[in-house]
Design an enzyme around this catalytic site. Structure first.
Site, PDB file in Angstrom:
ATOM      1  N   HIS A   1     -14.736   4.524  -3.883  1.00  0.00           N
ATOM      2  CA  HIS A   1     -14.353   3.269  -3.235  1.00  0.00           C
ATOM      3  C   HIS A   1     -15.379   2.838  -2.192  1.00  0.00           C
ATOM      4  O   HIS A   1     -16.110   3.653  -1.628  1.00  0.00           O
ATOM      5  CB  HIS A   1     -12.977   3.407  -2.572  1.00  0.00           C
TER       6      HIS A   1
ATOM      7  N   GLU B   1      -7.681  10.987  -2.998  1.00  0.00           N
ATOM      8  CA  GLU B   1      -8.567  11.791  -2.163  1.00  0.00           C
ATOM      9  C   GLU B   1      -7.910  13.145  -1.896  1.00  0.00           C
ATOM     10  O   GLU B   1      -6.687  13.305  -2.002  1.00  0.00           O
ATOM     11  CB  GLU B   1      -8.825  11.044  -0.840  1.00  0.00           C
TER      12      GLU B   1
END
Length: 250
Positions: free
Chosen positions: A11, A89
């Protein structure tokens, strides 16, 4: 020889990347810079002639919004997409929300490097009563107690990423579909370690820059032939170095 390609994208810079905080499963959005990075990633892919049949991303908005920006640049906003917590994550436990430099000043650069980049080392765990525990978040309501982390090492992140790769993503690519994965620094490090058969020392030094497409090429036996970033090599190296330096005391 038929070459199969896969595109991975971390990202764009998030608000907490910008503030140098441990983020983990906390759902922060992209910063202005991150939105620019995501659009630039889409433009790079468009300029190189990439189009896709399917996309995978996490359930965290910084990855989702990065994917949206990329697909918008490709005029593929309609693309079928699967969102999964297994591409989230790594969970940073009780470190989530803390300033990385302040944490390094308190515990030492080496300890923070081990927490950030060590293979089997977990940060201090959250208590399940902590509001940061994912069991309080409705998007994780269907997860079992065993699946809900209070902290994670990279090894534990691999334990959820790689089965998903083998059982879900890889078969789709093997069937001939063109796939893009928009995810996070550590979920992508988990996958890169597996694809490139990196050892624990090698993965410790691997830093994936934000918002830069990483292309893998595979042979007919699904062995990686090569991988490369799209974009300016010097800029990419500088961004990777900046990621490495985030966990150091000022």
């Amino acid at each position: 020889m038929a070459v199969t390609k896969l595109v991975l994208v971390r990202h764009g810079e998030s608000q907490w990347n910008n503030e140098n905080r441990f983020t983990g499963w906390y759902d922060v959005d992209l910063s202005e810079k991150g939105r620019t990075e995501a659009k630039a990633a889409g433009k790079l892919l468009k300029d190189e002639g990439f189009t896709f049949d399917f996309a995978y991303t996490s359930v965290l908005k910084r990855a989702i919004h990065t994917l949206w920006s990329i697909l918008d640049e490709l005029d593929q906003a309609w693309l079928p997409t699967e969102k999964t917590w297994k591409l989230n994550e790594r969970h940073y436990g009780a470190l989530q929300g803390l300033d990385k430099s302040e944490t390094a000043a308190k515990y030492g650069d080496e300890q923070v490097k081990l927490w950030r980049r060590g293979f089997a080392i977990t940060p201090p765990a959250l208590d399940k009563s902590d509001e940061r525990f994912p069991g309080h978040d409705p998007r994780y309501a269907k997860l079992t107690d065993a699946e809900l982390p209070t902290t994670e090492s990279l090894a534990l992140t691999i334990d959820r990423v790689i089965p998903y790769w083998e059982e879900v993503i890889k078969p789709r690519i093997a069937s001939g579909e063109r796939v893009i994965i928009a995810a996070h620094g550590n979920s992508l490090r988990a996958l890169v370690k597996y694809l490139d058969n990196l050892n624990e020392e090698e993965i410790l030094e691997l830093n994936i820059p934000t918002g830069v497409p990483l292309v893998y090429e595979f042979d007919e036996n699904f062995k990686p032939i090569k991988h490369y970033y799209l974009g300016n090599a010097d800029e990419i190296a500088a961004k990777a170095a900046a990621v490495a330096n985030q966990g150091k005391a000022k």
